[in-house]
Scaffold this active site. Sequence first.
Site, PDB file in Angstrom:
ATOM      1  N   CYS A  67       9.333  37.367  -9.310  1.00 24.97           N
ATOM      2  CA  CYS A  67       8.031  36.817  -9.687  1.00 24.97           C
ATOM      3  C   CYS A  67       7.917  36.620 -11.192  1.00 24.97           C
ATOM      4  CB  CYS A  67       6.934  37.761  -9.201  1.00 24.97           C
ATOM      5  SG  CYS A  67       5.287  37.331  -9.790  1.00 24.97           S
ATOM      6  N   VAL A  92      -2.296  39.940  -1.611  1.00 25.71           N
ATOM      7  CA  VAL A  92      -1.510  41.095  -2.052  1.00 25.71           C
ATOM      8  C   VAL A  92      -0.444  40.569  -2.996  1.00 25.71           C
ATOM      9  CG1 VAL A  92       0.012  42.964  -1.340  1.00 25.71           C
ATOM     10  CG2 VAL A  92      -1.975  42.370   0.059  1.00 25.71           C
ATOM     11  N   TYR A 111       4.920  24.962  -9.357  1.00 23.79           N
ATOM     12  CA  TYR A 111       4.450  25.244  -8.003  1.00 23.79           C
ATOM     13  C   TYR A 111       3.698  24.045  -7.418  1.00 23.79           C
ATOM     14  CZ  TYR A 111       5.691  30.164  -8.590  1.00 23.79           C
ATOM     15  OH  TYR A 111       6.382  31.330  -8.777  1.00 23.79           O
TER      16      TYR A 111
END
Length: 392
Positions: free
Chosen positions: A112, A180, A248
């Site tokens: 990430c 999450v 993205y």
Amino acid sequence: MFRVNCSYATTHRLINNTNCVLSFTTHQFPVKSGRLRRLAYIGQIFSSLEILPCLRIPRCYFSAIDMSKAGQKDTSSTVPPGTIFRNWITADGSSGYKAEKDRYHLYVSLACPWAHRTLITRKLKGLEDVISYTVVDFLMPKEGWRFNPEVDKCEKDPIFDAKYLKEIYQKVSPGYEGRVSVPVLFDKKTNQIVNNESSEIIRMFTKEFDEFCADDQKRAVDIYPEELRPQIDAINEWVFPFINIGVYRCGFAKEQESYDKAVENLFEHLDKAEQVLSKSRYLVGDRLTEADVRLYTTLARFDHVYHGHFKCNKKRIIDYPNLWGFLRDLYQTPGFAETTNFEHIRKHYMMSHLHVNPFGIVHMGPSLDFNSSHGRNEKEIWNSSGTHAGTF
């Protein structure tokens, strides 16, 4: 014109017969639709413009900003609003969370880019013995981030022995149904999530833990100095939406028009960054700042993942003389290479994003030499054709 201003976690239903604009602080993303009926979950859009932690499919965010055809039918699912953790650690404890050694724990993914920021800053400040961390599995199943000690660099959850990260969110906030995400900064003393916003975590690490830095040299590191904040903020304002998020928007676009626009914006701003770096070693002059850290985590993943997997293939970073030099310069700076794991990066994107890569096949390349000479510490600059253009 229908406008929704989003500064904190909010759920809005947009129903309008004309164009809609979602206004995100200083940035506006037009949403065109004939009759737009949508539950626009914008649970992680804030005044800092920090959104989209490394998620499996950020469906709501992208469907909100990428709807570009009038009359297009809304087929996205309804997603409930999430709880956002935005507490702050302070050196004096006035916030309710005092900076202390061995009190706080980071949950991160090495894949990430947002979590990566926190690991870099932790290293730059010499906080390795102050703030512990746990790496989740690079593979994200439908249940979300998981702990898997069978994977290199990963281990069991040391606090709750949880199987999935969502269990920790639910222990802290019973009934939690929001996103999450990583990173998570956890307080072992109170068993609470302090913060899951990377831009705020790196600023806490930069300022609030100086008492515990490994040495005076680390203590002197300040990647968000007060005198440079206006310039840093100005850089962040276009790097974040058009480069960090831009990749993205390209990769998750579902319509040609949306993809084309996202690619256009992405490379326009990569070109802009190339020009900035043709005049100075770093984005804000000759000093390493958080603006560089935030750009680095996207650039490091670009040729390995975004170029092919997300179809950001107009150019590679190695095709930009100054961006490629800048990337190698940072990679060779202590704190960057040690926290950059290309195996986790490649495998996460290509094995987890089955909507993009249905068979989960992980490509082998590219072969890039991040340790080759970059010359930027010698103040060399290059023009767009790749020829030497002098010094700065």
